[in-house]
Scaffold this active site. Sequence first.
Site, PDB file in Angstrom:
ATOM      1  CG  ASP A 305      25.193  35.812  22.732  1.00  0.00           C
ATOM      2  OD1 ASP A 305      24.417  35.053  22.127  1.00  0.00           O
ATOM      3  OD2 ASP A 305      25.643  36.855  22.222  1.00  0.00           O
ATOM      4  CG  HIS A 339      21.040  36.129  23.534  1.00  0.00           C
ATOM      5  ND1 HIS A 339      21.820  36.868  22.679  1.00  0.00           N
ATOM      6  CD2 HIS A 339      20.709  36.969  24.539  1.00  0.00           C
ATOM      7  CE1 HIS A 339      21.969  38.096  23.153  1.00  0.00           C
ATOM      8  NE2 HIS A 339      21.306  38.169  24.288  1.00  0.00           N
TER       9      HIS A 339
END
Length: 564
Positions: A305, A339
């Site tokens: 992430d 991300h």
Amino acid sequence: MKKQYKSIFLISALAVLTSLVQARQIDPVLDDIYEGVEIKMPKVQLPSFPDRAVSIADFGAKGDGMVKNTEAFAKAIDEVVQAGGGRVIVPRGIWLTGPITLKSNTNLHLEDGALVLFSRDFDDYPLVKTSFEGLNTVRCISPINALEAENIAITGTGVIDGNGDAWRPVKKGKMTAGQWDKLVRSGGVLSDDKKMWFPTAKSKKGYTSSTNFNVPDLISENELASVKDFLRPVMVSLVKCNKVLLDGPTFQNSPAWNIHPLMSENVVIRNLNVRNPWYSQNGDGLDLESCKNALIYNNTFDVGDDAICFKSGKNEDGRDRGMPTENVIVKNNTVYHAHGGFVVGSEMSGGVKNIHVSHCTFIGTDVGLRFKSTRGRGGVVENIHISDIDMINIPTDAIRFNMFYGGNSPVLEEDQDAEDEARNEAIVPVTEETPAFRNIYMKNIRATGSGTAAFFMGLPEKSLENVRLENALLEAKNGITVIDTDGLILKNVQVKAERTSALTVYNSKNVNVSGFTFEENGKTPVRILGKLTNAIQLDKADFSTINEQVSKGNDLPANALKIK
């Protein structure tokens, strides 16, 4: 008599020097970390420890990866604390353990070849009140945790593994067919649509008891024990701590976020290798939340992430806390998969301010520089200075400001829909729940092989304000898009857009563009659109045939565009 005084002086000086040497096991922060920093930044205080050390092996620990050493870690830490502080040595070996609670004046030091492996037994992790994703909630206790501790460190060259695969749900779309089949055969429970794997039935029940994936809000607090396995902890939780140092080890395979300093100050994160599988749900690298006076430098991230993420609480809980993340230097970090490389939000309701980010490299990161929020957050993000960033093979946006964030990954997953974050042009009243992003400065930015050069989007009722991008080379499939932005300066920006216009401006004002260069690709290089657009200034010197290279929308006000 003189000789006697001289001897006493030498002995005293030697004692002071010895004391300093004994206390100084921690390398100082070099002055160049503070050089070129635009913000008023106090010198961050490092912890220091007396020259005292105990080994967990002295308390019966066994490094065979089979014997649980929770009690040995606790006894070693208590021994050091009671003696006035020092190092707890973790020697070479595989040290299986339950949660470790750090206490004041403790340096947990992992020697070369040491692996601290946290237990897969959920019963080792009782429920505790904490904060996760910016909300006051209940989770399982973190594998490494500290509350209101001062003068603490985790150092050395070993590895800390949170055994996160035992905890995390996995989406089928994030795995190959072979990986998915192997996972399903290992046990666990599937969702009703067979597209998500859960390690236990309790974990699945927690998921179905939540409207936002992570905090079960459809059941009462009294029922949380029935979904305990779903309440994954962050791996390293440092709450209300002062003088914190993480220096050297590898942190990997966390149940949820990897490293989470919360409401702490004088925090130094350096020389770390932070890793998570790319498919790991909520597998952030570092989430610095409501902290002040921090340094983050010389680290490598490869996670599932966001990599380096700044937060300050979510919605009302964050606004009530009222503690911004402030006074932080981020330098010399490398990010691979994540991300976002450097990220602010989306839980930024307490504010983020006075941040310096420079000399970072993002390689294949989903988004390079990522700013995200949504209506309801509130909070102010301001005085952010970013420079000397290199990016390559960013599949989506090299730079992205999204004020309609709804939880989607930058590269949409199978169960996500872009419409969930579609822009809503309806203007709503500005209140304490309206997020504000302003005074953000970026220079010396280089990005090649990106999906989109840059995307600037505020809210219709609250524009993105006073953003400057200077000396940038952006090579991408799509150019720069500007929506609901007030006070954008693009100076000496080169855009090589393969498919679209180099620059599109919509419903924005006070946009000044100079030294703008682009490559012809058959599309109109610059488009100025929107009935609310005003005070857009372009430099005639940037165009060879400006009437052909700049187009105006049919509803553009007559005097909205000025060519100087």
